[in-house]
Scaffold this motif. Structure first.
Motif, PDB file in Angstrom:
ATOM      1  N   ILE A  70       0.694  -1.355  -0.135  1.00 34.25           N
ATOM      2  CA  ILE A  70       0.119   0.098  -0.082  1.00 34.25           C
ATOM      3  C   ILE A  70       1.249   1.401  -0.030  1.00 34.25           C
ATOM      4  CG2 ILE A  70      -1.851   1.386   1.078  1.00 34.25           C
ATOM      5  CD1 ILE A  70      -2.990  -0.766   2.618  1.00 34.25           C
ATOM      6  N   ALA A  71       0.546   2.478  -1.037  1.00 35.23           N
ATOM      7  CA  ALA A  71       1.640   3.228  -1.060  1.00 35.23           C
ATOM      8  C   ALA A  71       0.819   4.834  -0.436  1.00 35.23           C
ATOM      9  CB  ALA A  71       1.785   4.023  -2.085  1.00 35.23           C
ATOM     10  N   PRO A  72       1.565   5.264   0.738  1.00 32.11           N
ATOM     11  CA  PRO A  72       1.069   6.307   1.805  1.00 32.11           C
ATOM     12  C   PRO A  72       0.464   6.969   1.208  1.00 32.11           C
ATOM     13  CG  PRO A  72       3.251   6.359   1.461  1.00 32.11           C
ATOM     14  CD  PRO A  72       2.747   5.420   0.846  1.00 32.11           C
ATOM     15  N   THR A  73      -0.255   8.062   2.059  1.00 29.93           N
ATOM     16  CA  THR A  73      -0.903   9.689   1.642  1.00 29.93           C
ATOM     17  C   THR A  73      -0.166  10.769   1.534  1.00 29.93           C
ATOM     18  OG1 THR A  73      -2.811   8.794   1.690  1.00 29.93           O
ATOM     19  CG2 THR A  73      -2.643  11.201   0.770  1.00 29.93           C
ATOM     20  N   ALA A  74       0.874  10.271   2.547  1.00 25.38           N
ATOM     21  CA  ALA A  74       2.070  11.558   2.958  1.00 25.38           C
ATOM     22  C   ALA A  74       2.646  10.144   4.199  1.00 25.38           C
ATOM     23  CB  ALA A  74       1.272  12.564   3.457  1.00 25.38           C
TER      24      ALA A  74
ATOM     25  N   ALA B 206       9.050   5.451  -1.937  1.00 21.78           N
ATOM     26  CA  ALA B 206       8.773   6.600  -3.157  1.00 21.78           C
ATOM     27  C   ALA B 206      10.122   5.396  -4.491  1.00 21.78           C
ATOM     28  CB  ALA B 206      10.732   7.979  -2.591  1.00 21.78           C
ATOM     29  N   MET B 207      10.066   4.350  -3.721  1.00 15.53           N
ATOM     30  CA  MET B 207      11.138   3.105  -4.708  1.00 15.53           C
ATOM     31  C   MET B 207       9.601   3.116  -6.464  1.00 15.53           C
ATOM     32  SD  MET B 207      12.035   0.217  -2.739  1.00 15.53           S
ATOM     33  CE  MET B 207      13.616   0.446  -1.413  1.00 15.53           C
ATOM     34  N   SER B 208      10.591   3.558  -7.622  1.00  8.80           N
ATOM     35  CA  SER B 208      10.085   2.611  -8.504  1.00  8.80           C
ATOM     36  C   SER B 208       9.691   1.522  -8.429  1.00  8.80           C
ATOM     37  CB  SER B 208      11.113   2.752  -9.547  1.00  8.80           C
ATOM     38  OG  SER B 208      12.381   1.771  -9.547  1.00  8.80           O
ATOM     39  N   ASP B 209       8.700   0.872  -9.336  1.00  8.59           N
ATOM     40  CA  ASP B 209       8.477  -0.506  -9.220  1.00  8.59           C
ATOM     41  C   ASP B 209       9.626  -1.201  -9.250  1.00  8.59           C
ATOM     42  OD1 ASP B 209       6.002   0.091  -9.152  1.00  8.59           O
ATOM     43  OD2 ASP B 209       5.291  -0.662 -11.262  1.00  8.59           O
TER      44      ASP B 209
ATOM     45  N   ARG C 206      10.061  -3.937  -6.631  1.00  7.13           N
ATOM     46  CA  ARG C 206      10.217  -5.262  -5.814  1.00  7.13           C
ATOM     47  C   ARG C 206      11.851  -5.853  -5.711  1.00  7.13           C
ATOM     48  NH1 ARG C 206       8.114  -5.152 -11.077  1.00  7.13           N
ATOM     49  NH2 ARG C 206       9.337  -5.933 -12.675  1.00  7.13           N
ATOM     50  N   ALA C 207      13.350  -5.641  -6.327  1.00  8.12           N
ATOM     51  CA  ALA C 207      14.141  -5.823  -5.556  1.00  8.12           C
ATOM     52  C   ALA C 207      14.342  -5.918  -4.685  1.00  8.12           C
ATOM     53  CB  ALA C 207      15.152  -5.443  -6.527  1.00  8.12           C
ATOM     54  N   PHE C 208      13.690  -4.725  -3.417  1.00 10.82           N
ATOM     55  CA  PHE C 208      13.492  -4.764  -2.397  1.00 10.82           C
ATOM     56  C   PHE C 208      12.487  -5.742  -1.669  1.00 10.82           C
ATOM     57  CE2 PHE C 208      11.058  -2.815   1.867  1.00 10.82           C
ATOM     58  CZ  PHE C 208      12.038  -2.737   2.075  1.00 10.82           C
ATOM     59  N   ARG C 209      11.598  -5.871  -2.336  1.00 16.64           N
ATOM     60  CA  ARG C 209      10.419  -6.952  -1.669  1.00 16.64           C
ATOM     61  C   ARG C 209      11.263  -8.667  -1.572  1.00 16.64           C
ATOM     62  NH1 ARG C 209       5.137  -5.465  -5.067  1.00 16.64           N
ATOM     63  NH2 ARG C 209       4.248  -3.320  -3.337  1.00 16.64           N
ATOM     64  N   ARG C 210      11.650  -8.856  -2.642  1.00 14.40           N
ATOM     65  CA  ARG C 210      12.857 -10.326  -2.817  1.00 14.40           C
ATOM     66  C   ARG C 210      13.747 -10.568  -2.202  1.00 14.40           C
ATOM     67  NH1 ARG C 210      12.975 -10.722  -9.792  1.00 14.40           N
ATOM     68  NH2 ARG C 210      10.992 -10.159  -9.919  1.00 14.40           N
ATOM     69  N   GLU C 211      14.316  -9.252  -2.089  1.00 16.36           N
ATOM     70  CA  GLU C 211      16.175  -9.621  -1.302  1.00 16.36           C
ATOM     71  C   GLU C 211      15.820  -9.080   0.058  1.00 16.36           C
ATOM     72  OE1 GLU C 211      18.356  -7.479  -3.767  1.00 16.36           O
ATOM     73  OE2 GLU C 211      17.817  -8.794  -5.732  1.00 16.36           O
TER      74      GLU C 211
END
Lengths: 293, 355
Positions: free
Chosen positions: B86-90, B102-105, B109-114
């Motif tokens: 979920i992305a925050p409103t602020a 603020a991460m790009s897609d 994805r890399a963050f979630r994987r690793e």
């Protein structure tokens, strides 16, 4: 004001409208007829090749290969044995060649429907806009009397196999599209979230989660598509597709009762064989759903 | 490997001034919410739902942080901000120096994987994959060679007590066993951050306690940064090194289990902790009083971090009326006696209502 007569276009205007559209389409056919025919030539070649393969090979070999294929898909001796018996009877009654033509036709039509239908179903599941656009088209394909779209197809391609395949595919493709869409949309959201949380890309989600979980539903769609292609063989015979449909058509025109029934029953036999085989295959895909061990 | 961060150093998570408003026009209502527009008003007047309101939370590395709240408190929304589901409103979610929001897609994805792995309330196993294939799922996504993925998955399946079940399908297992698979899947991913969303809430009470023990046991050696969501205070107190209490999307109190039980920040939290067995939460050192200089020390010794119910039990068994409290280094922290223990174990609020 006259409220009894509907305020319709004048006859002259109506005729002009029809002539304009017909003229434009005739022009389109003249220009694009040959390129389109060339485009579909591989399809015609594939169908001819398969037909000749089934007819020119020794019948016992064909029967053995069909039986083996049915057993591999269904893993059921009952279905395989029943299919062999049915085909033997059909062959003995003089319908072997026509049956082979019809099997080739249904196989090619199903292949085309699956190859086109599954991607379209996937796109519909991914995008609500796509869904909104394609759904009415599917409704139209399923309800429009097939004779109506036979007219332009025959104008472009003439009589023969290719227009037959196109007509059958138009009629038979909606279930595989609809059920692919439905199957993917019904994948449990928590499993999708898990895929997302472990960092799946869209493609990985589709390959590892959505398609495998939708597969039983997709198989039900393929099954429906096969049944509907078979239902179309008689109509397709009107535009020159050979097979079990042609003798039926002949029987209607000449009131040959026995000939009609025999060929009709042969179509039923193929339908049952294909239905049982694909259903058994679909059930095997769901082995993981069975509880207990 | 290629990560720039120091090897082996677990990262904490800094959640800063997080707001989440659900609705088509969330950003427009943000200023009003920041100015104090309430959840109900936002819903009635603007048809938007206030999910999280000004949440700041520091999740320490290598510890278990429990976020507790009733349904609708926003706890599941909060945990989904940590891995960007979920992305925050602020606001910001800082992890390893990067803002997850603020991460790009591709980066996400890399963050979630690793860096992260998640365990779900309803298990969310892949029904068409076997236990082994489920456990190695995260590694499959990362594209690890099958042999290595299998080996690592088997190790964790064994660690959660499912050896011999590798070839089973999830539907053939009980709920508790399915969640062990969920845990194995998360651990096989070998990520430093473990997100557990009501991971044990769907299980029977006995099995739930079992799973808590497994988690605590594993955590002793793994030292992962764990965010654990629950609606069960007992679970929160048992697992949490740090506990955050959420209510209607706002943070009510953050602290250790003892702090929350002994000094609830407001009436809501006090209500929550009223029924808690305080003897199981409060440590001996908390109520130890300095020994009077020169006075003789009691002959019995208890550990500083022992819970009061254990201390009382041991003292009664030994027939000791008082004891000295010493920390692991043997340093004297003070003394306690049975009346003081009893006094601390009896809930003062309850005692008042009895009169």
């Amino acid at each position: 004001m006259d409220l009894i007569r509907f305020p319709e276009m004048s006859r002259g205007e109506l005729r002009a409208l029809r002539q304009t559209v017909d003229g434009a389409f005739r022009e389109f056919t003249r220009i694009w007829g040959d390129p389109l025919e060339n485009l579909f030539a591989p399809l015609a070649r594939l169908l001819t090749f398969l037909e000749n393969l089934l007819i020119d090979s020794p019948w016992i070999l064909v029967l053995a290969v069909l039986a083996a294929g049915i057993w591999l898909a269904s893993r059921s001796w009952k279905i395989a044995l029943g299919s062999v018996l049915a085909l033997l009877v059909v062959g003995y009654l003089g319908m072997w060649e026509d049956t082979m033509r019809t099997i080739a036709m249904v196989a090619v039509c199903t292949l085309v429907a699956v190859v086109l239908g599954i991607p379209v179903g996937i796109l519909m599941a991914q995008s609500n806009r796509m869904n909104a656009v394609v759904t009415p088209v599917l409704d139209m394909m399923q309800t429009m009397p097939s004779f109506v779209y036979l007219i332009p197809v025959v104008m472009i391609f003439g009589l023969g196999k290719v227009p037959g395949v196109i007509a059958v595919v138009i009629y038979a493709i909606p279930p595989v599209i609809r059920l692919t869409n439905l199957g993917i949309r019904h994948v449990a959201p928590d499993v999708l979230e898990a895929a997302e949380a472990f960092g799946s890309s869209k493609w990985q989600k589709l390959r590892d989660v959505q398609l495998p979980l939708a597969l039983p539903t997709i198989m039900a769609g393929v099954n429906q598509t096969i049944m509907m292609s078979l239902a179309m063989v008689v109509v397709a015979s009107m535009i020159g597709v050979r097979g079990l449909g042609q003798p039926v058509l002949q029987a209607i025109n000449n009131q040959y009762f026995t000939m009609g029934v025999m060929n009709g029953l042969a179509i039923v036999a193929i339908a049952i064989i294909m239905d049982r085989t694909t259903q058994a295959y679909g059930r095997r895909l769901q082995k993981h759903a069975e509880a207990g061990k | 490997m290629s990560a720039p961060q120091e090897q082996g150093q677990a990262h904490g998570i800094e959640i800063r001034n997080l707001y989440k408003i659900f609705g088509p026009d969330a950003a427009r209502h943000l200023p009003a919410v920041k100015a104090g527009l309430g959840k109900e008003e936002l819903h009635d007047r603007h048809d938007h739902v206030l999910g999280l309101c000004d949440i700041s939370l520091s999740v320490p590395p290598g510890r278990i942080t429990v976020v507790m709240g009733l349904s609708g408190s926003g706890k599941s929304t909060l945990i989904r901000h940590v891995n960007g589901l979920i992305a925050p409103t602020a606001g910001q979610v800082i992890c390893g120096g990067q803002d997850v929001a603020a991460m790009s897609d591709v980066r996400l994805r890399a963050f979630r994987r690793e860096k992260t792995a998640m365990v779900f309330q309803k298990f969310a196993l892949l029904p068409h994959r076997t236990v082994l294939e489920n456990a190695r799922y995260g590694l499959d996504i990362r594209g690890l060679p099958a042999a290595e993925a299998d080996g690592r998955a088997r190790r964790w399946i064994e660690r959660v007590g499912l050896k011999g079940y590798e070839g089973y399908y999830p539907r053939q297992l009980s709920g508790g066993m399915q969640q062990r698979v969920g845990l194995a899947r998360a651990l096989t991913n070998d990520a430093e951050i473990l997100l557990m969303d009501e991971a044990f809430s769907a299980l029977d009470p006995l099995i739930r306690v079992d799973m808590q023990s497994i988690l605590l046991e594993l955590q002793k050696e793994l030292r992962k940064t764990i965010v654990f969501i629950t609606h069960d205070l007992d679970e929160a107190l048992r697992l949490g090194d740090k506990i955050a209490i959420l209510r209607d999307g706002a943070m009510e109190q953050v602290g250790t289990g003892q702090e929350i039980v002994l000094r609830p920040a407001n009436a809501y939290v006090a209500d929550f902790v009223r029924e808690v067995n305080r003897g199981r939460i409060i440590e001996a050192q908390t109520i130890a009083t300095p020994a009077a200089p020169g006075a003789a020390l009691p002959g019995f010794t208890v550990k500083a971090r022992s819970k009061l119910d254990r201390v009382a039990q041991r003292m009664v068994e030994a027939g000791a009326g008082a004891a000295q409290v010493r920390d692991p280094q043997g340093q004297l922290l003070g003394v306690i006696d049975l009346p003081a223990i009893l006094n601390a174990m009896v809930n003062s609020a309850d005692a008042e209502s009895e009169e």
